[in-house]
Design an enzyme around this catalytic site. Structure first.
Site, PDB file in Angstrom:
ATOM      1  N   ARG A  93     -20.190  34.997  -4.020  1.00 37.49           N
ATOM      2  CA  ARG A  93     -20.343  33.676  -3.414  1.00 37.49           C
ATOM      3  C   ARG A  93     -19.233  33.435  -2.388  1.00 37.49           C
ATOM      4  O   ARG A  93     -19.462  32.840  -1.341  1.00 37.49           O
ATOM      5  CB  ARG A  93     -20.318  32.595  -4.486  1.00 37.49           C
ATOM      6  CG  ARG A  93     -20.617  31.202  -3.940  1.00 37.49           C
ATOM      7  CD  ARG A  93     -20.808  30.192  -5.042  1.00 37.49           C
ATOM      8  NE  ARG A  93     -19.564  29.908  -5.751  1.00 37.49           N
ATOM      9  CZ  ARG A  93     -19.428  28.904  -6.614  1.00 37.49           C
ATOM     10  NH1 ARG A  93     -20.454  28.109  -6.889  1.00 37.49           N
ATOM     11  NH2 ARG A  93     -18.267  28.704  -7.220  1.00 37.49           N
ATOM     12  N   LYS A 195     -18.027  26.715   0.104  1.00 40.80           N
ATOM     13  CA  LYS A 195     -16.969  25.935  -0.536  1.00 40.80           C
ATOM     14  C   LYS A 195     -15.788  25.790   0.412  1.00 40.80           C
ATOM     15  O   LYS A 195     -14.708  26.321   0.192  1.00 40.80           O
ATOM     16  CB  LYS A 195     -16.566  26.558  -1.870  1.00 40.80           C
ATOM     17  CG  LYS A 195     -17.642  26.392  -2.932  1.00 40.80           C
ATOM     18  CD  LYS A 195     -17.183  26.914  -4.287  1.00 40.80           C
ATOM     19  CE  LYS A 195     -16.136  26.055  -4.944  1.00 40.80           C
ATOM     20  NZ  LYS A 195     -16.634  24.739  -5.364  1.00 40.80           N
TER      21      LYS A 195
END
Length: 201
Positions: A93, A195
């Site tokens: 990720r 993020k």
């Protein structure tokens, strides 16, 4: 796989005595993991080193143009050692965030080896009280020094650790939410899935 250098910390901190008062992300361990990137060498200079302040030029890219992201996971003590939940999925990720922000893909295997060494060194910092864990914060930032809209050619990846309790003081009890219909974080084609600090701002 390149060798990860270990630099000893000669000024160790006192570990928290009351694990019921850890809070979240307020206490940090003795060591951190870092590695650097440039276009010629790729990811290099991997080391577990003393936790310390980082120094940046006022014109550093990530400050002005937001080329930075972070991740988060937790480590737990178990009778057979330290437990992590799908860390390689977490690193994958991170790579997706990096690619969206035009940053280099993370060397996921080197990042995993660095995390394992860091946790081995810091195993005594992992809290054991119910509801506690060692929070892991991987971060990547762009480190070129210039003003001008372009991607950086150099980057720093680092991991810091924080013995923590529940994120919310109420623990696992339900929390209230605020539903906003004027402002949005994610739009099609945007960076809402990454993020990056801007999404949280």
């Amino acid at each position: 796989m390149q060798e990860i250098k270990f630099i000893e910390n000669t000024h160790l901190k006192e570990k928290p005595k009351d694990q019921s008062k850890l809070g979240f992300g307020k206490i940090f361990t003795d060591y951190m993991f870092t590695m650097e990137y440039n276009s010629k060498e790729g990811w290099h200079n991997a080391q577990v080193r003393p936790y310390e302040n980082l120094s940046f030029d006022p014109a550093t890219t990530f400050i002005h143009y937001g080329q930075a992201f972070f991740e988060g996971m937790k480590a737990y003590n178990a009778v057979d050692g330290v437990r992590l939940f799908r860390p390689m999925d977490n690193f994958a990720r991170a790579t997706r965030s990096a690619e969206r922000l035009a940053m280099p893909a993370l060397d996921e295997n080197l990042a995993m080896e660095g995390l394992k060494l860091l946790l081995k060194v810091e195993k005594d910092w992992i809290p054991t009280a119910p509801g506690t864990s060692l929070y892991i914060r991987p971060t990547m930032i762009a480190t070129d020094n210039h003003l001008g809209v372009s991607t950086s050619s150099t980057y720093l990846y680092y991991v810091i650790l924080s013995p923590s309790g529940a994120y919310y003081a109420s623990g696992l009890a339900p929390v209230g939410i605020y539903v906003e219909d004027s402002y949005v974080r994610a739009v099609r084609g945007g960076i809402g899935f990454a993020k990056t600090g801007g999404n949280y701002a």
